[in-house]
Design an enzyme around this catalytic site. Structure first.
Site, PDB file in Angstrom:
ATOM      1  N   ASP A  59       1.193  -1.388  -0.111  1.00  0.00           N
ATOM      2  CA  ASP A  59       0.331  -0.175  -0.304  1.00  0.00           C
ATOM      3  C   ASP A  59       0.980   1.317   0.150  1.00  0.00           C
ATOM      4  OD1 ASP A  59      -2.979   1.643   0.969  1.00  0.00           O
ATOM      5  OD2 ASP A  59      -1.841   1.568   2.515  1.00  0.00           O
ATOM      6  N   THR A  92      -2.528   5.423  -3.644  1.00  0.00           N
ATOM      7  CA  THR A  92      -1.464   5.549  -3.182  1.00  0.00           C
ATOM      8  C   THR A  92      -0.219   5.714  -3.893  1.00  0.00           C
ATOM      9  OG1 THR A  92      -2.001   4.436  -2.093  1.00  0.00           O
ATOM     10  CG2 THR A  92      -2.875   5.967  -0.930  1.00  0.00           C
ATOM     11  N   THR A  93      -0.340   4.615  -4.888  1.00  0.00           N
ATOM     12  CA  THR A  93       0.957   4.532  -5.392  1.00  0.00           C
ATOM     13  C   THR A  93       0.769   5.481  -7.013  1.00  0.00           C
ATOM     14  OG1 THR A  93       1.243   1.863  -4.355  1.00  0.00           O
ATOM     15  CG2 THR A  93       2.521   2.446  -6.001  1.00  0.00           C
ATOM     16  N   ASP A 385      -9.160  -0.184   1.696  1.00  0.00           N
ATOM     17  CA  ASP A 385      -8.923   1.044   0.333  1.00  0.00           C
ATOM     18  C   ASP A 385      -9.536   0.532  -0.247  1.00  0.00           C
ATOM     19  OD1 ASP A 385      -6.541   1.197   1.376  1.00  0.00           O
ATOM     20  OD2 ASP A 385      -4.853   0.568  -0.634  1.00  0.00           O
TER      21      ASP A 385
END
Length: 524
Positions: A59, A92-93, A385
């Site tokens: 994550d 997020t990545t 998520d």
């Protein structure tokens, strides 16, 4: 010769050096997380230096939060991924990688002597064009409930396919969609409680209607209570009122001591009477309930649950519709909580208390199982998520296609835009489009496919009018994302492009890095 006007240890990096150090930091961070992108992304082990605790995760936000950074630009990337996590919960990545790729392109342009402000202008034009194209491609099925549920299910599956839960993504996608639909449109994920219990395997996780509290029921109380009226309290239930720190009691005979104790017990008894006067059959306290009041309450047939920690009490009041009381003198003013059944259940080795049929029908508990604590933790992050994205999608119902499809679509739109622009800005606009194409490239690289071959095929397919073409990550070929059901939330993709381009612009505008002198310690 340059004058140094700063204090002894303050440092300044000017123009080229400043920009270089920003780029280097941001690119290093992008390279660090980009291998976790997509369904074939790798995990990272994070080991804490102080506690030695080990976390295994892919994550983006979790990885970035854990790294101690000294580079200013890298910190900006960490912040955008944090914001992405708070705003949408996933991507997020992607947001970090996209920002890094935009900077990588900008670095090449600066080497070609193009001014940073020109690049920023080009990026502005490009991101507008990209967002317009994205909006045009978004579809909204909120009117048709079965189709919308299918969308939600696909979004959850897409989110989970890049996480540890990817093996059982259908199972967990259903679980997440059920949980979010129970919220009836609220984005308050506090109603969904996640309990982690190590043991069994991931697919033994389940969604439980109602609320589970990780506590046990008091001594001498029935282990099952129907039609519960619950008083939720935060009050001290110990009798020793005199034991204030440093207080001393002098008595001249043991009889006097007994009298003191008797007085204390009477006081406690009065408190218990006041509590019982609310007409309840279950008393939940945030603090401890000591033996004497516990037995008094049990005699009155009131089930006691003690030391239900803060979260438990807060959630319970939310879920059962009761309020947390701390005084008991006005029973008519206290709002009691209600539920149909309170019972003790076993999960693995542990006993927990389950409240079923609660007033707030939307509340539910997800019980996560897994073979190691790291596995269960990562499963919780993945599920978080999925739940966040779904709850946001219930609010902003438009969806777009995943699998590199949206990025390629935006990239083509930006290329179209670049043809209409004169001057050096056009070069920056093209650079933006190349950065967008890096996302499908990295997706393919992580899976070990030939990315340049695949991405050029994907681009050709989009120019050919196949607007739903994306990467089929299992077969390693171009396929329709509609038929594969690879769907992502429009809000998520939009936020990624917005945040990444803003962050890249901000770092591009840096021409000076000042580090202040560390404060001197005063000699003791």
């Amino acid at each position: 010769m340059s004058m140094n006007i700063f204090g002894a240890e303050a440092t300044e990096e000017k123009a080229e050096n400043a920009r270089l150090s920003s780029f280097v930091g941001a690119l290093a961070l992008g390279d660090l997380v980009k291998s976790t992108l997509g369904p074939k992304g790798m995990n990272k082990i994070l080991q804490s230096a102080s506690t030695g605790e080990v976390n295994v995760t892919n994550d983006g936000a979790t990885i970035l939060k854990a790294i101690q950074l000294d580079n200013a630009a890298a910190k900006i990337l960490v912040n955008i991924s944090k914001v992405q996590d708070d705003e949408v919960g996933d991507g997020t990545t992607t947001v970090c990688v996209l920002a890094a790729e935009l900077l990588r392109e900008a670095e090449k342009l600066i080497a070609m002597k193009i001014h940073p402000q020109t690049i920023v202008e080009g990026y502005r034009i490009a991101s507008d064009a990209a967002l317009k194209a994205l909006e045009k491609a978004a579809v909204d099925h909120s009117a048709d409930l079965t189709q919308f549920r299918e969308d939600l299910f696909n979004i959850a599956r897409t989110t989970l396919s890049s996480k540890v839960l990817s093996q059982d993504k259908d199972y967990f996608a259903n679980l997440a969609v059920d949980a979010v639909l129970r919220l009836k449109g609220s984005t308050d994920l506090d109603h969904i409680q996640v309990i982690k219990k190590v043991g069994e395997k991931l697919t033994d996780s389940y969604l439980d209607e109602g609320f589970i509290l990780d506590k046990t029921i008091g001594i001498n109380c029935p282990k099952r209570l129907e039609n519960a009226k619950i008083l939720i309290a935060n009050t001290s239930m110990d009798t020793d009122k005199i034991k204030i720190f440093g207080a001393r009691v002098k008595v001249d005979s043991t009889g006097k001591l007994a009298e003191l104790e008797r007085a204390e017990r009477e006081k406690m008894k009065a408190k218990v009477e006041a509590i019982a006067a609310h007409g309840i059959n279950c008393f939940v306290n945030r603090q401890l309930i000591y033996n004497y009041p516990e037995s008094l309450l049990a005699d009155k047939g009131i089930v006691t649950i003690e030391h239900a920690d803060f979260e438990g009490v807060e959630r319970l009041s939310l879920v059962t519709g009761g309020e947390i009381a701390s005084t008991f003198d006005a029973p008519e003013k206290v709002k009691l909580g209600h539920c149909e059944l309170i019972e003790e259940i076993m999960i693995g080795e542990d006993k927990l208390i389950k409240f079923s049929g609660v007033a707030a029908g939307e509340a539910c508990t997800v019980v996560l199982r897994g073979s190691t604590s790291q596995m269960v933790d990562e499963a919780e992050r993945s599920l978080h998520d999925a739940l966040s994205v779904l709850s946001q999608t219930v609010k902003e119902t438009r969806v777009v296609l995943g699998g590199g499809c949206s990025e390629m679509l935006m990239s083509c739109a930006v290329d179209e835009e670049a043809r209409r622009i004169t001057g050096k800005k056009a070069i920056a606009v093209e650079a933006f489009s190349r950065a967008l194409r890096q996302i499908p490239t990295i997706l393919a690289d992580n899976a070990g496919f030939d990315s340049s071959d695949l991405v050029s095929k994907l681009r050709a397919a989009h120019y050919d009018g196949q607007t739903d073409a994306g990467l089929d990550m299992n077969e390693g070929k171009i396929a329709s994302m509609n038929t594969l059901g690879v769907t992502e939330s429009y809000k998520l993709k939009r936020q990624v492009v917005l945040s990444a381009s803003e962050a890249a612009e901000m770092i591009l505008r840096v021409d000076d890095i000042l580090r202040a002198t560390p404060r001197k310690r005063e000699a003791a």
